[in-house]
Design a protein around this motif. Structure first.
Motif, PDB file in Angstrom:
ATOM      1  N   LEU A   1      35.397  35.282  42.652  1.00  0.00           N
ATOM      2  CA  LEU A   1      35.696  36.655  43.070  1.00  0.00           C
ATOM      3  C   LEU A   1      34.430  37.499  43.147  1.00  0.00           C
ATOM      4  O   LEU A   1      34.310  38.378  44.010  1.00  0.00           O
ATOM      5  CB  LEU A   1      36.699  37.283  42.092  1.00  0.00           C
TER       6      LEU A   1
ATOM      7  N   PHE B   1      39.343  41.921  48.538  1.00  0.00           N
ATOM      8  CA  PHE B   1      39.069  41.008  47.431  1.00  0.00           C
ATOM      9  C   PHE B   1      38.675  41.764  46.158  1.00  0.00           C
ATOM     10  O   PHE B   1      38.877  41.257  45.047  1.00  0.00           O
ATOM     11  CB  PHE B   1      37.992  39.996  47.822  1.00  0.00           C
TER      12      PHE B   1
ATOM     13  N   VAL C   1      41.957  42.367  44.522  1.00  0.00           N
ATOM     14  CA  VAL C   1      42.395  41.138  43.851  1.00  0.00           C
ATOM     15  C   VAL C   1      41.654  40.975  42.520  1.00  0.00           C
ATOM     16  O   VAL C   1      42.245  40.574  41.503  1.00  0.00           O
ATOM     17  CB  VAL C   1      42.138  39.915  44.765  1.00  0.00           C
ATOM     18  N   THR C   2      40.368  41.304  42.500  1.00  0.00           N
ATOM     19  CA  THR C   2      39.572  41.181  41.289  1.00  0.00           C
ATOM     20  C   THR C   2      40.097  42.078  40.179  1.00  0.00           C
ATOM     21  O   THR C   2      40.136  41.686  39.003  1.00  0.00           O
ATOM     22  CB  THR C   2      38.099  41.525  41.579  1.00  0.00           C
TER      23      THR C   2
END
Length: 457
Positions: free
Chosen positions: A262, A426, A429-430
């Motif tokens: 990530l 992303f 998402v992290t």
């Protein structure tokens, strides 16, 4: 067990620990320099060898293939011959790779040199954080490991200074060749380091482990640490790569590999590798001006890594991650909006892009940058720690390769706005990964972290 250790019983020579942590962390300068110098050098290499977009991406990303191979080899080597010896091998590879890059007569030789430098990066990036973590007391471990990331950012900043300084003469060969100087210094200083006492104990060299511990901790602290290490070694974890998927290490593997992947897919190295090209997209077209803007980003990276060093053992890992990744998310989506609505910004687009990237890199520098190295060197059991960090480095390298090898093509096919919005997604998402998967490791002994991570899995 680890939880029985009272940190106040462990008196340490902090001067000694800072010295050895700084020396081993110098590997980060080499990593950062060879990662950062390509941003300026590529502008002139593409003209010297008439490179296509795909070949430019390959010249940038080939170092990551070498880094993944270096991580695979280095993880096993560090467990077999020790942390110090592996750092020495990495330094030698840096020297050879830098010389070969400077003397490259053609693009294939340059790519071979870049792959060799990647191999060196793999060796040192696996070993240096592990080495530092195995010497550090829990109350200052995060700060000491952060020295590696600080050195890495310093290397990137030095690369940008060198690139800016040599840009007028288009001296890309000298840019690569100057990497020999920190590599030789690193080799000389590593010769003064002791071996990791945890590694010495794990291979049965108890007297040497005691001897190293006596150089920086009192008798009571040394005894407590060795008792805790001995207890951890009784766990049934062998040193094969397959043992990383055993119950004792599986949870740590998910945390370490997941987080380092990530870290890359949020777009950090597109800025490090392609900074001048990104600023060119925003209207800063002069080569030297674009390199200077990239230098500003690199200096910001270095300065805010110091913020992480100050706060990571006070506030903890997760609060810094929430703040940093949240800021990265905002900056990427603002940048995507600015590119999507260029007509609204016109002449100010370059300034907006610079502000967004500086804010992004500042947030990364006090959060994901140093904390990735801290976490991966903390969560694994001693028996497979180097291999575990190697697995995380492989995951980082593989995802970094995908991102860096597709960035220019993605810009061409999807456009500037969609590309940076993807990296912003992303980041979201992290944030979820940090909330539900990443453990808080502040102030805890290494052996207790690996035990709790295994229990959580």
């Amino acid at each position: 067990m680890a939880d029985s250790i009272n940190a106040s019983d462990i008196q340490v020579n902090r001067g000694f620990l800072w010295r050895v942590s700084f020396i081993s962390g110098l590997g980060g300068i080499l990593y950062g320099y060879d990662m950062g110098i390509i941003a300026a050098a590529l502008i002139f290499i593409r003209g010297s060898f008439a490179l296509s977009t795909r070949m430019q991406e390959l010249v940038v990303s080939i170092v990551l293939i070498g880094a993944m191979l270096g991580a695979i080899i280095g993880g096993g080597v560090a467990d077999r011959i020790g942390r110090r010896a592996t750092l020495l091998w990495g330094g030698c590879l840096f020297v050879v790779g830098s010389i070969l890059a400077q003397l490259s007569p053609n693009i294939m030789t340059l790519m071979a040199a870049r792959a060799l430098l990647g191999l060196a990066i793999g060796f040192t990036s696996v070993t240096a954080p592990v080495y530092i973590s195995e010497l550090s007391p829990p109350q200052s471990r995060g700060r000491l490991i952060s020295l590696y990331q600080f050195a890495l950012t310093l290397g990137i900043a030095l690369a940008n200074v060198v690139g800016y300084w040599l840009a007028a003469g288009q001296a890309w060969r000298t840019m690569f060749g100057l990497g020999v100087l920190p590599a030789v210094l690193f080799l000389i200083l590593v010769l003064t380091l002791p071996e990791s006492p945890r590694w010495l104990f794990s291979v049965g060299r108890m007297e040497q482990a005691h001897s190293v511990l006596r150089t920086y901790t009192n008798e009571a602290g040394g005894r407590l640490l060795l008792e805790d290490i001995q207890s951890a070694l009784q766990a049934k974890v062998d040193k094969r790569w397959s043992s990383l998927w055993s119950p004792a290490a599986r949870g740590a593997l998910v945390v370490a590999v997941g987080f380092t992947v990530l870290q890359q897919v949020t777009g950090i190295n597109t800025i490090i590798y392609y900074g001048p090209q990104i600023f060119s997209l925003a209207g800063i077209t002069a080569d030297k001006s674009a390199i200077f803007a990239t230098l500003i980003v690199a200096v910001t990276n270095m300065v805010f890594t110091v913020v992480a060093m100050v706060l990571v053992d006070r506030l903890g890992r997760k609060p810094l991650l929430y703040a940093g990744v949240g800021g990265m998310t905002v900056s990427l989506f603002v940048l995507a909006y600015a590119f999507h609505h260029q007509e609204l910004f016109r002449a100010s687009l370059g300034a907006v892009a610079t502000a967004c990237l500086v804010f992004y890199i500042a947030c990364f520098a006090f959060s994901m940058g140093p904390i990735a190295w801290i976490l991966v060197s903390e969560v694994f059991p001693l028996q497979v720690r180097a291999r575990g960090v190697a697995a995380a480095t492989i995951g980082s390298g593989a995802s970094n390769f995908v991102v860096s090898a597709t960035f220019l093509s993605l810009i061409k096919s999807a456009g500037n706005a969609a590309t940076f919005a993807t990296y912003g997604f992303f980041c979201i998402v992290t944030l979820f990964f940090v909330r539900f998967i990443v453990p808080e490791t502040k102030g805890r002994e290494l052996e207790s972290i690996s035990t709790k991570t295994a229990d959580a899995a």
